[in-house]
Design an enzyme around this catalytic site. Structure first.
Site, short mmCIF file in Angstrom:
data_model
loop_
_atom_site.label_atom_id
_atom_site.label_comp_id
_atom_site.label_asym_id
_atom_site.label_seq_id
_atom_site.Cartn_x
_atom_site.Cartn_y
_atom_site.Cartn_z
N ASP A 204 -10.73 -3.89 73.99
CA ASP A 204 -11.49 -4.78 73.58
C ASP A 204 -12.41 -5.25 72.58
OD1 ASP A 204 -10.11 -7.21 72.65
OD2 ASP A 204 -10.12 -8.80 74.17
N SER A 228 -8.49 -12.82 69.52
CA SER A 228 -7.12 -11.54 70.19
C SER A 228 -5.55 -11.75 70.21
CB SER A 228 -7.35 -10.45 71.29
OG SER A 228 -8.21 -10.30 71.59
N GLN A 278 -4.41 -3.80 67.58
CA GLN A 278 -4.65 -5.34 68.18
C GLN A 278 -4.17 -5.81 67.17
OE1 GLN A 278 -8.22 -7.46 69.07
NE2 GLN A 278 -7.51 -6.95 71.07
#
Length: 290
Positions: A204, A228, A278
């Site tokens: 991430d 996110s 993502q």
């Protein structure tokens, strides 16, 4: 082992409250919200602890629903969806203040032989040939914005060596690609499940920023609201998070206040160990009315 790495390992060592219930905490309560990679990794650890030792995570899919509160514990509730002959499926919901803040579905499998191919690793400079340490802030980032300098000076459990620093020091619109060497900054051993969880934590980092390159922006710009939204990861082959991995990233699209980013993690020998996708919120920050 650095203090930051020890904190990370402590953060991932969840407290078992009940058979399928775990509690995690955040290492840094000065942040406005919990780092997304921490929640992904903690939820994965919770799932791992309900799965037979010979089965390892090969994929995870997750959604961020609410910002996490760093000052409050996070409860991870594991649902044992299925224990099949070849695959084990788990669903994990992270809860704070009575509300779900995050959900994760993960699938586990025993190692077995099969067809094998992979995309080649990009041809980039090796990490030892790139600037690192104090040289980054004293030379390359000497005139970078203050939030960028603070970020690079902060102790962290993960070491980064970007191939290019252009997006930190310019507002020019750049191609939405990024190559970053990453590794845990201390030796965490060879336990496969722990290394998988740390890779999920790493995955991430820096990723959403890639979607902003085409617009001459970064997540450090106070005019940008970024977060996110969802996160998926596939673990192709075992890897050690304490060894250098090339995180090759690109962003094929941004629209509707969302940016899509993709990443591939390669070991030093060129082995593709994991893939990531993502979608994140990226929008101009709304100004408050006077």
């Amino acid at each position: 082992m650095t203090t930051a790495v020890e904190k990370l390992l402590t953060t991932l060592d969840l407290e078992r409250l009940e058979e399928n219930l775990f509690r995690g905490t955040s290492p840094d309560q000065s942040w406005q919200r919990v780092f997304g990679g921490q929640v992904i990794a903690q939820a994965l650890v919770a799932a791992q602890r309900t799965v037979p030792a010979e089965r390892h995570c090969h994929s995870l899919h997750s959604y961020f629903m609410r910002p996490g509160d760093p000052a409050a514990p996070i409860i991870y509730d594991v649902d044992r969806i299925r224990d099949g002959g070849s695959f084990t499926t788990r669903r994990v919901v992270a809860i704070q203040h009575g509300h779900a803040i995050f959900s994760l579905s993960a699938s586990f499998q025993k190692d077995e032989p099969g067809f094998d191919h992979q995309a080649p690793m990009p041809d980039v400079p090796l990490p030892d040939d790139l600037p690192h340490g104090q040289a980054i802030t004293e030379t390359i980032l000497k005139h970078a914005p203050e939030p960028v300098r603070r970020y690079w000076q902060r102790p962290r459990p993960i070491e980064f060596r970007p191939v290019s620093f252009d997006h930190y020091v310019t507002t020019d619109k750049l191609e939405p690609f990024q190559q970053v060497w990453v590794r845990c900054s201390g030796d965490i051993g060879t336990d496969r499940d722990l290394n998988t969880a740390v890779l999920a934590y790493i995955s991430d980092m820096t990723l959403l920023d890639t979607a902003l390159f085409a617009h001459g922006l970064s997540v450090f710009n106070d005019k940008v609201q970024a977060a996110s939204l969802d996160h998926a990861m596939w673990f192709h082959r075992p890897a050690l998070a304490s060894e250098w991995l090339l995180y090759s990233q690109d962003s094929p699209s941004s629209s509707g206040a969302r940016g899509l980013t993709r990443g591939s993690l390669f070991a030093l020998d060129g082995t593709l160990v994991a893939s990531v996708a993502q979608e994140g919120l990226i929008r101009p920050r709304r100004t408050q009315p006077a």
